[in-house]
Design a protein around this motif. Structure first.
Motif, mmCIF file in Angstrom:
data_model
loop_
_atom_site.group_PDB
_atom_site.id
_atom_site.type_symbol
_atom_site.label_atom_id
_atom_site.label_comp_id
_atom_site.label_asym_id
_atom_site.label_seq_id
_atom_site.Cartn_x
_atom_site.Cartn_y
_atom_site.Cartn_z
ATOM 1 N N GLU A 123 11.967 7.210 8.422
ATOM 2 C CA GLU A 123 11.412 7.445 9.758
ATOM 3 C C GLU A 123 9.970 7.983 9.692
ATOM 4 N N GLY A 124 9.716 8.876 8.755
ATOM 5 C CA GLY A 124 8.379 9.457 8.638
ATOM 6 C C GLY A 124 7.347 8.410 8.251
ATOM 7 N N TYR A 125 7.730 7.559 7.294
ATOM 8 C CA TYR A 125 6.843 6.475 6.874
ATOM 9 C C TYR A 125 6.540 5.541 8.040
ATOM 10 N N LEU A 126 7.597 5.132 8.770
ATOM 11 C CA LEU A 126 7.418 4.195 9.883
ATOM 12 C C LEU A 126 6.498 4.788 10.948
ATOM 13 N N THR A 127 6.703 6.076 11.240
ATOM 14 C CA THR A 127 5.879 6.743 12.247
ATOM 15 C C THR A 127 4.408 6.748 11.824
ATOM 16 N N LYS A 128 4.186 7.056 10.557
ATOM 17 C CA LYS A 128 2.812 7.136 10.043
ATOM 18 C C LYS A 128 2.130 5.762 10.087
ATOM 19 N N MET A 129 2.866 4.747 9.666
ATOM 20 C CA MET A 129 2.281 3.400 9.641
ATOM 21 C C MET A 129 2.007 2.918 11.060
ATOM 22 N N ARG A 130 2.926 3.218 11.968
ATOM 23 C CA ARG A 130 2.703 2.782 13.354
ATOM 24 C C ARG A 130 1.440 3.423 13.911
ATOM 25 N N SER A 131 1.272 4.721 13.631
ATOM 26 C CA SER A 131 0.103 5.367 14.231
ATOM 27 C C SER A 131 -1.198 4.856 13.607
ATOM 28 N N LYS A 132 -1.144 4.369 12.369
ATOM 29 C CA LYS A 132 -2.339 3.724 11.800
ATOM 30 C C LYS A 132 -2.642 2.424 12.544
ATOM 31 N N ILE A 133 -1.593 1.659 12.821
ATOM 32 C CA ILE A 133 -1.810 0.347 13.446
ATOM 33 C C ILE A 133 -2.296 0.491 14.885
ATOM 34 N N VAL A 134 -1.715 1.434 15.623
ATOM 35 C CA VAL A 134 -2.109 1.570 17.034
ATOM 36 C C VAL A 134 -3.141 2.687 17.218
ATOM 37 N N SER A 135 -3.908 2.955 16.166
ATOM 38 C CA SER A 135 -4.945 3.984 16.289
ATOM 39 C C SER A 135 -6.001 3.536 17.301
ATOM 40 N N ARG A 136 -6.594 4.513 17.949
ATOM 41 C CA ARG A 136 -7.665 4.259 18.925
ATOM 42 C C ARG A 136 -8.721 3.318 18.345
ATOM 43 N N TYR A 165 -4.166 -8.724 11.772
ATOM 44 C CA TYR A 165 -4.651 -7.388 11.410
ATOM 45 C C TYR A 165 -3.693 -6.510 10.612
ATOM 46 N N VAL A 166 -2.398 -6.809 10.673
ATOM 47 C CA VAL A 166 -1.477 -5.859 10.055
ATOM 48 C C VAL A 166 -1.151 -6.271 8.628
ATOM 49 N N ASP A 167 -1.757 -5.565 7.685
ATOM 50 C CA ASP A 167 -1.476 -5.806 6.285
ATOM 51 C C ASP A 167 -0.913 -4.506 5.726
ATOM 52 N N ILE A 168 0.390 -4.528 5.493
ATOM 53 C CA ILE A 168 1.057 -3.278 5.151
ATOM 54 C C ILE A 168 0.531 -2.673 3.852
ATOM 55 N N GLU A 169 0.275 -3.528 2.860
ATOM 56 C CA GLU A 169 -0.223 -2.979 1.594
ATOM 57 C C GLU A 169 -1.573 -2.304 1.757
ATOM 58 N N GLN A 170 -2.429 -2.931 2.590
ATOM 59 C CA GLN A 170 -3.733 -2.298 2.823
ATOM 60 C C GLN A 170 -3.576 -0.995 3.595
ATOM 61 N N LEU A 171 -2.668 -1.017 4.598
ATOM 62 C CA LEU A 171 -2.449 0.194 5.390
ATOM 63 C C LEU A 171 -1.909 1.327 4.530
ATOM 64 N N GLU A 172 -1.096 0.948 3.563
ATOM 65 C CA GLU A 172 -0.536 1.972 2.671
ATOM 66 C C GLU A 172 -1.596 2.515 1.710
ATOM 67 N N GLY A 173 -2.738 1.826 1.689
ATOM 68 C CA GLY A 173 -3.794 2.274 0.788
ATOM 69 C C GLY A 173 -3.558 1.830 -0.640
ATOM 70 N N LYS A 174 -2.563 0.938 -0.835
ATOM 71 C CA LYS A 174 -2.299 0.475 -2.199
ATOM 72 C C LYS A 174 -3.404 -0.466 -2.655
#
Lengths: 245, 245
Positions: free
Chosen positions: B85-98, B160-169
Motif C-alpha cells: 500500500e505504501g509503495y502504491l501510494t507513493k507511486m500514485r502521488s508521483k504520477i499525479v503530481s502537480r 508518460y507512466v514508466d514505472i521503472e523510471q518512476l522508481e528511479g531504477k
C-alpha cells in the motif's frame, strides 16, 4: 459410491459458507471469489501469492479508498450544484471519514470474514473500515465500475448520506419533530420492532404515530437510525404544516 | 435565400471551433459539449448557471482529480503485484503530481480553450494541470467511466507512466544506450523530424541508428521524450547483447 474426496472436508464447506455470506452482503454473485477472500486477509495471516508476493487486504484497501472517493465525489457534484470545490472536498471527507467507514463495516459485520492469526478481539475499530474499503476494491476488480457504483449507492449513499445533516443544518429530525408535536400539543409515539427481511444486516423497524395515526415507517441498522429516518420522512410529509405552524 | 441569422455570427463559429478542437483532443465526439465548456471556464469569467450558482472549472477539477487517482491506482495495482500500500501510494502521488499534470495539460495545449477575463500570460503553471483534471471530470460526467479510463490510458499512462523510471531504477535509457555504444565502439545517431500525424498535439519523431542500421523509432510530444522512448525501445531490443557485453 465414490465422492470426490474434498466434498466433505471442512475447507470446502468453509469456502461455500464464504461464497454464500459474501454474496448476501454484495447483493450479487462474485465472478472470482478469490479476490474477495483477499479483501479479508489480514497481514498477520502471512500469506503469499504464487510469485511469493505478500498477500493481504491492504492493496485492495488502497484501490477501494480511491474508488469510494470518486463515487462520493460524483454524488456530491450532482446533488449540490451550488457547492464549490472547497465545500465538496469538506463534505467528501466527512462522508469517508475513518469513523464513518468503521461504522459501515461494523453494520455489515464484515469482521466475521477476516482471516487473521491475531485474536479478533485485539483489533481496534479501524479493521471494520479497512476491510470495507478493501471490499470495494475487490468489487471494482471483479465486476468493474458499474457494480461498484451500485454497491456504494445502496450501502453508503442511500442509508447514510444526508447532506443537510452533514452540513450541520439539521442536527436531528427527531428533535425537530418532537419539538413541533409538543408545541402543537400532539401525542407522538415511536414503536420499534426487529425486522431483518432479506438483508444480511440486523435491522430495526420503527413506526411513528402522531395522535394515534401512523405518519411514517422506516428500517435501519440501529434503533436510533430508524427513528431518525422515520422522523425525517414524517418531517417532509408534514413539512407544509410544520413550516406554517 | 434565407439563412438562420446565427449561421454567420462569430458565436456560432466559435462554438463550432471549440467542438472540433475538443473532439480532436478527446478522440471522440462529446455528447453534451456544454460540460466541456465548463471545464475551461475560469472563475474570473464570473459566469453563473440558470439558478445563479457560480460556474467555473473548479468543481469539475475536484471530480477529475478523484477519477484520475482511481484509474492510476488500478493501473498500479495491476502492474506491480509486489508493491504494498505504501509503495502504491507513493507511486500514485508521483504520477499525479502537480508538475506532471501541468506538463500533460501543456502538451495538449489546453490553455487555448480557457475562457477568462485575466490575460492568459498572467496565469502560473497550475492552470494547465487544473484544466487537465477538469477535462477528465467532464469526460466522466458526459460519457461515463469507460471513456474516462480509455482517455487516461491513452493520454497519461501510455505516453508518460514508466514505472521503472518512476522508481528511479533507470534515470535515462538514452544515457544507458550511449554508454554502451561508446564502450562497444559503435556509432550511434538520433535523427529528429516533425511528425504530427492525426494527433492534435505537436509530435516529434526520432530514428535511432547504430552503426548505420536503424534499431528503433519513436514519436512523442518533445524531442527529448522521443529520444528517450526510442532509446528505451532500442535498449529492450538489444537487451540480451547489452547485458552480456
Amino acid at each position: 459410491m465414490n465422492f470426490p474426496s474434498n466434498i466433505f472436508n471442512s475447507h470446502s464447506k468453509k469456502d461455500g459458507d464464504f461464497f454464500l455470506g459474501i454474496s448476501k452482503v454484495l447483493g450479487f454473485k462474485p465472478k472470482d471469489v478469490s479476490i474477495y477472500k483477499k479483501a479479508f486477509l489480514h497481514r498477520s495471516a502471512n500469506q503469499k501469492d504464487k510469485k511469493g508476493n505478500p498477500m493481504n487486504y491492504e492493496r485492495l484497501e488502497f484501490l477501494g479508498d480511491a474508488m469510494l472517493g470518486t463515487i462520493i465525489s460524483k454524488h456530491l457534484y450532482n446533488e449540490v450544484p451550488g457547492g464549490d470545490e472547497g465545500y465538496l472536498t469538506k463534505m467528501r471527507s466527512k462522508i469517508v471519514s475513518r469513523k464513518h467507514l468503521n461504522e459501515l463495516g461494523k453494520d455489515l459485520n464484515l469482521i466475521r470474514f477476516v482471516e487473521t492469526k491475531i485474536p479478533k478481539s485485539h483489533f481496534g475499530d479501524n479493521i471494520h473500515g479497512n476491510v470495507f474499503e478493501a471490499l470495494i476494491g475487490a468489487i471494482y476488480l471483479d465486476k468493474g465500475y458499474k457494480y461498484c457504483e451500485k454497491f456504494i449507492q445502496e450501502r453508503v449513499i442511500e442509508p447514510y448520506v444526508d447532506i443537510e445533516q452533514l452540513e450541520g443544518k439539521v442536527i436531528s429530525y427527531k428533535s425537530l419533530l418532537i419539538e413541533w408535536c409538543q408545541k402543537q400539543k400532539k401525542e407522538f409515539k415511536y414503536d420499534v420492532y426487529e425486522d431483518n427481511g432479506n438483508d444480511p444486516l440486523k435491522h430495526f423497524g420503527v413506526r411513528l404515530t402522531i395522535n394515534g395515526k401512523q405518519v411514517a415507517k422506516a428500517r435501519a441498522t440501529s434503533k436510533k437510525k430508524a427513528e431518525e429516518k422515520a422522523s425525517k420522512r414524517a418531517f417532509f410529509a408534514l413539512q407544509h404544516k410544520i413550516e406554517n405552524s
